[in-house]
Design an enzyme around this catalytic site. Structure first.
Site, short mmCIF file in Angstrom:
data_model
loop_
_atom_site.label_atom_id
_atom_site.label_comp_id
_atom_site.label_asym_id
_atom_site.label_seq_id
_atom_site.Cartn_x
_atom_site.Cartn_y
_atom_site.Cartn_z
N LYS A 256 26.97 25.07 54.07
CA LYS A 256 27.24 24.09 53.17
C LYS A 256 26.12 24.19 52.12
O LYS A 256 24.96 24.64 52.32
CB LYS A 256 27.34 22.53 53.99
CG LYS A 256 28.65 22.57 54.41
CD LYS A 256 28.73 21.12 54.94
CE LYS A 256 30.23 21.01 55.83
NZ LYS A 256 30.29 19.57 56.27
N TYR B 56 39.52 20.70 51.16
CA TYR B 56 39.39 19.57 52.09
C TYR B 56 40.42 18.62 52.07
O TYR B 56 40.43 17.45 52.31
CB TYR B 56 37.85 18.94 51.76
CG TYR B 56 36.71 19.34 52.74
CD1 TYR B 56 36.64 19.36 54.03
CD2 TYR B 56 35.63 19.90 51.95
CE1 TYR B 56 35.91 19.93 54.67
CE2 TYR B 56 34.56 20.50 52.78
CZ TYR B 56 34.79 20.48 54.29
OH TYR B 56 33.72 20.91 54.85
N ASN C 13 25.42 17.93 56.59
CA ASN C 13 25.49 18.41 58.28
C ASN C 13 25.53 20.01 58.16
O ASN C 13 25.68 20.65 59.39
CB ASN C 13 26.66 17.95 59.16
CG ASN C 13 27.75 17.97 58.55
OD1 ASN C 13 28.06 18.69 57.45
ND2 ASN C 13 28.80 17.32 59.11
N HIS D 13 30.26 24.02 58.20
CA HIS D 13 31.65 23.68 58.36
C HIS D 13 32.30 24.61 59.29
O HIS D 13 31.91 25.78 58.88
CB HIS D 13 32.44 23.78 56.94
CG HIS D 13 33.97 23.85 57.18
ND1 HIS D 13 34.63 22.58 57.22
CD2 HIS D 13 34.84 24.69 57.21
CE1 HIS D 13 35.94 22.89 57.48
NE2 HIS D 13 36.16 24.26 57.66
N GLU E 236 42.71 28.08 56.28
CA GLU E 236 41.12 28.20 55.50
C GLU E 236 40.67 29.51 55.53
O GLU E 236 40.01 29.81 54.79
CB GLU E 236 39.99 27.61 56.77
CG GLU E 236 40.43 26.05 56.92
CD GLU E 236 39.34 25.14 57.61
OE1 GLU E 236 38.44 25.98 57.77
OE2 GLU E 236 39.45 23.83 57.58
P1 ATP Z 1 33.72 20.21 59.11
O1 ATP Z 1 35.23 20.13 58.94
O2 ATP Z 1 32.94 20.25 57.82
O3 ATP Z 1 33.59 21.23 59.89
P2 ATP Z 1 34.09 17.96 61.17
O4 ATP Z 1 35.28 18.91 61.42
O5 ATP Z 1 33.02 18.11 62.34
O6 ATP Z 1 33.35 18.87 59.91
P3 ATP Z 1 35.59 16.26 59.55
O7 ATP Z 1 35.88 14.97 60.31
O8 ATP Z 1 36.61 17.37 59.48
O9 ATP Z 1 34.12 16.84 60.47
O10 ATP Z 1 34.87 15.89 58.34
C1 ATP Z 1 34.54 16.88 57.14
C2 ATP Z 1 33.34 16.68 56.61
O11 ATP Z 1 33.34 15.58 55.76
C3 ATP Z 1 32.05 16.62 57.53
O12 ATP Z 1 31.60 17.80 58.19
C4 ATP Z 1 31.20 15.85 56.76
O13 ATP Z 1 30.40 16.63 55.76
C5 ATP Z 1 32.10 14.90 55.94
N1 ATP Z 1 32.20 13.38 56.44
C6 ATP Z 1 32.94 13.27 57.84
N2 ATP Z 1 32.87 11.98 58.18
C7 ATP Z 1 32.05 11.31 57.01
C8 ATP Z 1 31.81 10.18 57.02
N3 ATP Z 1 32.06 9.21 57.85
N4 ATP Z 1 30.85 9.77 55.90
C9 ATP Z 1 30.43 11.00 55.07
N5 ATP Z 1 30.72 12.22 55.16
C10 ATP Z 1 31.59 12.28 56.21
MG MG Z 2 36.82 19.28 59.90
#
Ligand code: ATP
Ligand code: MG
Length: 137
Positions: free
Chosen positions: A10, A50, A113, A116, A127
């Site tokens: 990211k 997303y 974080n 992704h 994706e």
């Molecule tokens: P990713 O899809 O990016 O691999 P993930 O599957 O662990 O991450 P998801 O629930 O799909 O988590 O959320 C997608 C992304 O949205 C997260 O990686 C993070 O960057 C952001 N995100 C998720 N939850 C929150 C939150 N509560 N507050 C802010 N940002 C969030």
């Molecule tokens: Mg995810």
């Protein structure tokens, strides 16, 4: 099962100069790298990518963040690599991620974080096609 998956470094990961460390980690864990693209998403592309999160309170902020700078999109292949990559990446919130995971080591917040990883419970194929439309899965 031999399968493919998608990893994105990211904008925060690129800004923190973690590209080399993350790719090195991926190689060390035995994943095969099939393709790498360095690009910047438009806000519209981030929203499309997303869209599974449309309506959630973090959606706008997430899309702005993902379009805030260049990203590195990496196509991977390996035995059970979808699940293995999610394990290596760790929990969404870096403070809750297990020791030794990429997010635990490098993540700075639940949004920023670093990486992704495509989620096998969602749609990995979509994706991959989003970034590598030429790939046969
Ligand atoms: P990713 O899809 O990016 O691999 P993930 O599957 O662990 O991450 P998801 O629930 O799909 O988590 O959320 C997608 C992304 O949205 C997260 O990686 C993070 O960057 C952001 N995100 C998720 N939850 C929150 C939150 N509560 N507050 C802010 N940002 C969030
Ligand atoms: Mg995810």
């Amino acid at each position: 099962m031999l399968e493919k998956t998608l990893l994105i470094i990211k904008p925060d990961g690129v800004k923190k100069k973690l590209i080399g460390k993350i790719i090195s980690r991926i190689e060390k864990e035995g994943f095969n790298i099939l393709n790498i693209k360095f690009l910047k998403l438009s806000i519209e592309e981030a929203k499309e990518f997303y869209k599974i999160h449309e309506g959630k309170d973090f959606y706008s902020s997430l899309c702005e963040f993902m379009a805030s700078g260049p990203i590195v999109v990496i196509l991977l292949e390996g035995e059970n690599c979808q699940r293995r990559l999610r394990e290596l990446v760790g929990a969404t919130d870096p403070t809750k991620a297990a020791k030794g995971t990429i997010r635990k080591e490098f993540g700075s917040s639940i949004q920023e974080n670093v990486v992704h990883a495509a989620n096998p419970e969602e749609n990995v194929e979509r994706e991959i096609k989003f970034f590598f439309p030429e790939i046969v899965i």
